[in-house]
Scaffold this motif. Sequence first.
Motif, PDB file in Angstrom:
ATOM      1  N   VAL A 101       0.842  -1.200   0.000  1.00  0.00           N
ATOM      2  CA  VAL A 101       0.000   0.000   0.000  1.00  0.00           C
ATOM      3  C   VAL A 101       0.880   1.254   0.000  1.00  0.00           C
ATOM      4  O   VAL A 101       0.551   2.257  -0.636  1.00  0.00           O
ATOM      5  N   ALA A 102       1.999   1.178   0.684  1.00  0.00           N
ATOM      6  CA  ALA A 102       2.919   2.326   0.687  1.00  0.00           C
ATOM      7  C   ALA A 102       3.432   2.593  -0.721  1.00  0.00           C
ATOM      8  O   ALA A 102       3.536   3.738  -1.152  1.00  0.00           O
ATOM      9  N   LEU A 103       3.728   1.523  -1.463  1.00  0.00           N
ATOM     10  CA  LEU A 103       4.157   1.700  -2.860  1.00  0.00           C
ATOM     11  C   LEU A 103       3.032   2.316  -3.680  1.00  0.00           C
ATOM     12  O   LEU A 103       3.242   3.253  -4.460  1.00  0.00           O
ATOM     13  N   ALA A 104       1.826   1.777  -3.503  1.00  0.00           N
ATOM     14  CA  ALA A 104       0.672   2.256  -4.271  1.00  0.00           C
ATOM     15  C   ALA A 104       0.426   3.737  -3.983  1.00  0.00           C
ATOM     16  O   ALA A 104       0.143   4.527  -4.885  1.00  0.00           O
ATOM     17  N   GLU A 105       0.569   4.121  -2.724  1.00  0.00           N
ATOM     18  CA  GLU A 105       0.327   5.506  -2.327  1.00  0.00           C
ATOM     19  C   GLU A 105       1.268   6.441  -3.073  1.00  0.00           C
ATOM     20  O   GLU A 105       0.878   7.499  -3.574  1.00  0.00           O
ATOM     21  N   ARG A 106       2.523   6.052  -3.152  1.00  0.00           N
ATOM     22  CA  ARG A 106       3.516   6.912  -3.793  1.00  0.00           C
ATOM     23  C   ARG A 106       3.365   6.915  -5.314  1.00  0.00           C
ATOM     24  O   ARG A 106       3.516   7.958  -5.950  1.00  0.00           O
ATOM     25  N   LEU A 107       3.071   5.743  -5.878  1.00  0.00           N
ATOM     26  CA  LEU A 107       2.898   5.690  -7.334  1.00  0.00           C
ATOM     27  C   LEU A 107       1.695   6.534  -7.751  1.00  0.00           C
ATOM     28  O   LEU A 107       1.743   7.245  -8.760  1.00  0.00           O
ATOM     29  N   GLU A 108       0.641   6.476  -6.958  1.00  0.00           N
ATOM     30  CA  GLU A 108      -0.547   7.263  -7.283  1.00  0.00           C
ATOM     31  C   GLU A 108      -0.203   8.750  -7.281  1.00  0.00           C
ATOM     32  O   GLU A 108      -0.582   9.492  -8.195  1.00  0.00           O
ATOM     33  N   LEU A 109       0.522   9.173  -6.253  1.00  0.00           N
ATOM     34  CA  LEU A 109       0.883  10.591  -6.165  1.00  0.00           C
ATOM     35  C   LEU A 109       1.732  11.006  -7.372  1.00  0.00           C
ATOM     36  O   LEU A 109       1.486  12.030  -8.004  1.00  0.00           O
ATOM     37  N   LEU A 110       2.714  10.189  -7.694  1.00  0.00           N
ATOM     38  CA  LEU A 110       3.609  10.523  -8.806  1.00  0.00           C
ATOM     39  C   LEU A 110       2.839  10.610 -10.121  1.00  0.00           C
ATOM     40  O   LEU A 110       2.968  11.576 -10.868  1.00  0.00           O
ATOM     41  N   LEU A 111       2.017   9.589 -10.383  1.00  0.00           N
ATOM     42  CA  LEU A 111       1.269   9.581 -11.639  1.00  0.00           C
ATOM     43  C   LEU A 111       0.316  10.777 -11.696  1.00  0.00           C
ATOM     44  O   LEU A 111       0.217  11.459 -12.713  1.00  0.00           O
TER      45      LEU A 111
END
Lengths: 723, 297
Positions: free
Chosen positions: A465-475
């Motif tokens: 979820v931590a990865l998903a959180e950051r990828l979402e922000l970046l995208l």
Amino acid sequence: MSSFLLEIGTEELPADFARLALPQLQALVSRDLADRHLQPSALQVTGTPRRLAVLVEGLPAAQPDRHEERKGPPASQAFSAGQPTQAAIGFARRCGVEPAALEVRETPRGPFVFARVVEAGQPAAAVLSELIPGWIQALQGRRFMRWGAGERRFSRPIRWLVALLDAEVLPVELEGCDPPVQASAGSRGHRLTAEPVNIRSAASYRDDLAAAGVEVDRQARADWIRSAVHSAAERHGARADLPAELFDELVDLVEAPLLIEGRIEERYLALPPEVLSTVMRAHQRYVPLVDRQASADPLAQHARGELQPRFLCIANGRPEARETIRRGNERVLRARLADAEFFVSSDRATASIDRRDRLAQVTFAEGLGSLRDRVERMEWCTDVLLEQLRLPAAAAGHARRAAHLCKHDLVSQMVGEFPELQGVMGGKYLLAEGEHPQVALAVLEHYLPRGAGDALPQSDAGAVVALAERLELLLSIYATGERPSGSSDPYALRRAGNGVLQILWDRQWQLDLLAVLDRGAEHWSSLLPHFRIDAAALAQDLAELLRQRLASLLEDADAGVAVDLVQAVAGDSVPVERLLRDPADARQRVDLLLDLRQNGRLDAVRAVVTRAARLAEKADLAGDVLGVDGTVDQSLFEQPSEAAMLTVLRRLEPLARAGRSHSYGHLAEALAASAGTLAEFFDGEQSVMVMADDPAVRRNRLNMLALLRNQASVLADFSCING
Amino acid sequence: MTASRPASVHFQDIIATLNRFWAEQGCLILQPYDTEKGAGTMSPHTVLRAIGPEPWAVAYPEPCRRPTDGRYGDNPNRAQHYFQYQVLIKPSPDGIQETYLASLEALGIRAADHDIRFVEDNWESPTLGAWGVGWEVWLDGMEVTQFTYFQQCGGLDCRPVSIEITYGLERLAMYLQDVESIWDLSWNGERSYGEIWLPFEKGQCTYNFEAANPERLQQLFALYEAEAGDLVARGLPAPALDFVLKCSHTFNLLEARGVISVTERTATIGRIRTLARQVAEAWLAEREALGFPLLAS
């Protein structure tokens, strides 16, 4: 021998500046004194919130005289019939000596006139007076300010200056202060000592200030506080929760420490321990007392058994005022905890899932919809990540559920009030509602790491979820066209990129980030048509950001990885695919190279590869060819050294092709072991001339060298590595 | 406490004591400014006067509105409407901390009986494009005052530098009166703070958190923003500031309605800041055109 004191008197300095200015002062003063040949026997720097001080002992009264010999005109021109000529008289005058004192000496170029010049050393007082303003000017810190109508910049207004050589006041004036500041013997004591303090001499500084209620010795204050805190904790059978930053701050918030012990009403122990300790440490600078039997469970719902109903406070007041100070502090803490209690109980009256719905009313960012839209995109990212990562079904389920719920606490009152508790409150509320502990933990952990040096998620679900959180922000933010530039990165995108890599490294997960970015960019361009996203360009820009982050993180790694090794693995010559198809791989290769270097074995490998690579530049073999077959023609061999070389290449080939972490070590070993064969090839009895006249033979030999270079490049670009 | 304690620490007396104290220090004693604002800083007597070379010394009580701080009057320490006492002196004088400590003494707080500390706290108003460095003043661990040396205002460097002192009146009063709730504070010995302000507090909280219509607030924000922009363009900084303040308050209401995320916040604040900068520049130009009249006095 003399003593020297410089005290820069200020309004209350920020605690970190009071501390960080000291090593700067130490370095400046010791450097300048050495440069001016005024070597003291001792140099000490210290400070309190209201002063920075330099104490020098065993200082010579003056610089030593400097004896110098200057060369003048040739003797033949300096004397005529035994009398000095104009040339000699002029030279003597420039040197400040009588012509009669000139000496004639032989040199390789004949006899010349010499003068012995004595440059009298300056008195220490004069040298110091000249140096002092420069030291103050050179101090650096964050957020310097101007005051009054002056142009001087400092951490806080400078109000007085004491500069004493023994008991003599040095004439120093600081430019740009409003009002002007001139050195004197007049210092100031503790704020509760109204009268000005006369410093009798540099040597009596500490005593004179002690009489005015100030413990000026920072180390003495630190020792006092540490021992007072620890003995209080000991007395209560507890451990003091005193992180280094808080400790440093406490030392620089007081001129005369006073320990205050306060009570916390028992009822507030029903709050989560993080709530109490955040209020105490971050808001009040109190030291919480942790129970010896504390569970340290990150999901603990209440502080009972975790924290004691007490706090320690380091005050700056008089012992007679202790009771008033204690009551005042207890009262403040009570008010803050009453607030927290109010927030927690009103939060608990609402189900977390309802809070998640309320996220729909909170705008995330212009054009990016609501926070609930963001959460839904995070859920999508979570699914994509799980497809690649192949975690156990239970962990995957927890990750999906956590992604669904993870932001609910952003609309809780508690997080509204204590933003630093985001995730922590969310996880605890969920656990209290009966969610699986792994889901609650993942919600709690999905903010990790919050920055450099912070803890990383400990659970698989939390990490996903931590990865998903950051990828979402970046995208999302990249989709709006926003890019971090220079010091401007308002959405902390670089930190998000760092987080992705740190998590992957920590969990040693193999993840094709480029594939994730490609799919993400496609998905985002269909979700957010109004941004007219060029999916390929978006993915490419994000890949570039992550590539930069990867190189920068490797350079900052605590292992102290040398820049050349980072360049060799993640430098500009390395294709982005090589790095982002599996970022954990890059990290492993850097670690391997570092390991080889520390064992003194890197040079052997490097020597082999660079020697081959230098000649291989003349070859026309593509950089990605690893195989011997079809590249090397045995029928063209003329010497056994060529066959030996081929054997080496055949041995390296499978190792290079494997291209996975477990084979890197073997590849490096095999490269190092091939040093002898290569030496034989170039210089041995049966050596060959690589640049043979026959073009086919030449090409064949160059190809072998290029193959070696290519096989080695699976590990790193060795041309970047320093010998 | 000691004999120096004044006879009365009712809320209105605290204001009167501070008025008297700062008047003796040469400050103009002004009245609150008539537009909603989140802090005394936003009054033109501070935010505009801190700009430019003209000297200034002023003190005034200022009611503040912070919609998100409202708790329907249920919380003893929080209200969406409260009072600050604001002092601004330009250029910042030597010994201002000692003067401030003397003002506490005038209120009956003798430094020797307490632990009073100046702890770093740098102030920044992203909406006003203003920042400064200074401290929060701790009185036995309670933050009772903000001290700020203004470095920039409306994006302009402050030359000379002003010192701003902002007292949190309710906190000070609760301490002086030894009560645990704002609402129990004595205003004048007859009426309590709660009797005066609670009837408004509940209704205002209901408005801030529930009744305020977010769409209309968004429209209002856009209207105020447009008005401020037009007024700046016409070289009218004073009314333009009023509309910047209205933008700011409307934004705070939108926040209270929970319809602005952290990310959206950044963008909206940026829009207000742009306006505040333009107002600051227009004000400086206006004073300059007048030849900075207060420099003469």
